[in-house]
Design a protein around this motif. Structure first.
Motif, PDB file in Angstrom:
ATOM      1  N   GLN A 153       0.836  -1.192   0.000  1.00 43.85           N
ATOM      2  CA  GLN A 153       0.000   0.000   0.000  1.00 43.85           C
ATOM      3  C   GLN A 153       0.873   1.245   0.000  1.00 43.85           C
ATOM      4  OE1 GLN A 153      -2.565   0.326   3.389  1.00 43.85           O
ATOM      5  NE2 GLN A 153      -3.637   2.138   2.623  1.00 43.85           N
ATOM      6  N   ASP A 160      -0.455   1.917  -5.450  1.00 43.79           N
ATOM      7  CA  ASP A 160       0.125   0.771  -4.758  1.00 43.79           C
ATOM      8  C   ASP A 160       1.166   0.114  -5.667  1.00 43.79           C
ATOM      9  OD1 ASP A 160      -1.614   1.402  -2.760  1.00 43.79           O
ATOM     10  OD2 ASP A 160      -2.994  -0.256  -3.113  1.00 43.79           O
ATOM     11  N   VAL A 416       6.145   2.785   0.260  1.00 39.84           N
ATOM     12  CA  VAL A 416       5.045   1.819   0.294  1.00 39.84           C
ATOM     13  C   VAL A 416       5.284   0.848   1.449  1.00 39.84           C
ATOM     14  CG1 VAL A 416       4.552   1.983  -2.182  1.00 39.84           C
ATOM     15  CG2 VAL A 416       6.219   0.302  -1.368  1.00 39.84           C
TER      16      VAL A 416
END
Length: 466
Positions: A153, A160, A416
């Motif tokens: 994410q 993403d 991420v």
């Protein structure tokens, strides 16, 4: 001095080293959402809920110290990779050791059991967030290969991202028959021989909450990237040295930690300000050459990163002390003809200095980076203050996490993350990736992780010496 004994984490009566009691002053509270007592209660509850037990040992009876924690399952077997260490004053060190032991258990091979792994075409890595990352270049160039990835994410507002497992799990890319069998089972057909040098656990972290874990993971990326840039620019290229921190004006507790570090190694310790363009303070504690050291001996060092320069320096000094104390444990275990005691082989496996020396001895500049051999240039470092506090004290952990993400993203890098494990009582293990940040620091483990675009660009800003 009595050899430190392993004792149950449920009590201290059998310990051979004392620990300070509750109420100890600890700067790390700035980055925690629970008190030390609450955090220890939670991690013990989560260990018990897993059906595991733990023991710890205190490696020295002076503060700051280091503590090791080891985990066993319900059958009495060692939990794979379930060995951790904590640093700092006695109580924070013990709590930190318990958290790290659990982190290591859930970032080992068993992590795959709960991850949504899927095999994707390696060529996809040529696009998106990893397009310019040197760590995936060779894998992405393998026509027709498939690589095991997990969808992460975005923390930076972008899309993403599929992240290859091997980037953070050195055990995954292992050429052993067991490793090959695991990869085949996942449909992963990539050849990882050239990628082994880039595989590192950067961004694996644990916390009492997810935000805590994310903040620690992000700071680790900033710290190791800054270390890599320093090694490239100042040690390999022999460019300008970073400033060294002056003792003048330091808080009393930092002076005490500094004195403790020097007393422990019997020599001078220097603090260097490695803060990079990411604008998160990074400090390195470094020991000068000791008389009688082997040519292959790595210089002792510690690193710390935090939005507060004072905490970054404290981390560097306490990690330095931890590094020295753990190195003594490793040396003792390696010298023993019998592998005895908890996690004996895992401890002995950390004795890699001779291998690193043998691997790089034909490449003097790389060897200097690997052994941190730059004592003769310390005098070139200008004196300076601690890195500035870059955030107001009292900022919440979530605000700190958002601030570090913003600063990494402002430098042009994606951020991420994926949770690896959320335990019953709230303890959380995460994995964070920041494509493009440097991994050259792996040279200290004998691996040649060639610099990427960022490293080459930053090297160009520091003219090399002849």
């Amino acid at each position: 001095m009595t050899r430190p004994a392993w004792v149950s984490s449920e009590g201290e009566r059998g310990a051979t080293r004392p620990l300070p009691g509750p109420g100890v002053r600890w700067a790390g509270t700035l980055e925690r959402e629970l008190t030390l007592e609450e955090a220890e209660k939670q991690i013990r509850a989560d260990i018990a809920a897993l059906g595991w037990s733990s023991r710890y040992r205190i490696l020295d009876d002076a503060d700051p110290t280091a503590v090791q924690c080891a985990l066993w399952d319900e059958t009495g077997d060692e939990v794979p990779y379930g060995l951790g260490a904590g640093k700092g004053l006695g109580l924070p060190a013990r709590v930190g050791a318990q958290f790290e032991a659990v982190e290591h258990a859930f970032t080992g091979p068993e992590a795959l059991d709960a991850l949504p792994v899927r095999a994707v075409d390696a060529s996809q890595l040529r696009r998106g967030g990893f397009a310019s990352d040197r760590a995936v270049r060779d894998i992405a160039a393998q026509d027709g290969a498939r690589v095991a990835c997990v969808r992460y994410q975005a923390l930076d507002g972008g899309p993403d991202l599929d992240v290859p497992v091997y980037l953070w799990a050195p055990w995954y890319a292992s050429p052993s028959p067991e490793g090959s069998a695991v990869r085949r089972g996942l449909g992963d057909t990539s050849d990882y021989r050239s990628a082994l040098a880039y595989s590192v656990n950067s961004g694996c972290a644990i916390g009492s909450t997810e935000d805590e874990a994310l903040l620690h993971a992000l700071n680790e990326w900033v710290e190791r990237d800054a270390f890599s840039l320093f090694l490239l620019r100042s040690v390999y290229d022999r460019g300008p040295m970073p400033p060294q921190v002056s003792r003048a004006g330091l808080p009393d507790h930092l002076r005490a930690h500094w004195d403790r570090a020097e007393e422990l190694v019997g020599g001078k310790v220097t603090l260097l300000d490695l803060t990079s363009d990411l604008s998160v303070p990074v400090v390195m504690a470094y020991a000068h050459t000791r008389p009688g050291s082997r040519p292959s001996a790595k210089h002792r060092y510690g690193l710390g990163a935090s939005l507060w320069g004072t905490l970054a320096a404290e981390r560097a000094l306490t990690e330095f002390v931890q590094d020295e104390l753990l190195s003594r444990v490793v040396a003792e275990q390696s010298a023993s003809e019998e592998r005895t005691g908890p996690f004996a082989q895992l401890i002995a496996d950390h004795d890699i200095e001779a291998d690193v020396y043998a691997r790089l001895r034909g490449h003097p500049r790389l060897l200097s980076c690997a052994l941190l051999d730059f004592t003769g240039r310390i005098g070139e470092s200008p004196q300076g203050p601690l890195p500035e506090e870059t955030l107001a004290e009292g900022a919440s952990v979530s605000e700190q996490r958002a601030t570090v993400v913003e600063r990494i993203a402002a430098a042009g890098h994606r951020v991420v993350a994926h949770p690896l494990k959320a335990l019953e009582h709230g303890t959380t293990v995460v994995q964070v990736q920041c494509p493009g940040l440097e991994r050259f620091h792996l040279v200290t483990e004998g691996h040649l992780a060639l610099p990427g675009d960022r490293g080459r660009r930053e090297r160009g800003r520091a003219p090399a010496r002849p």
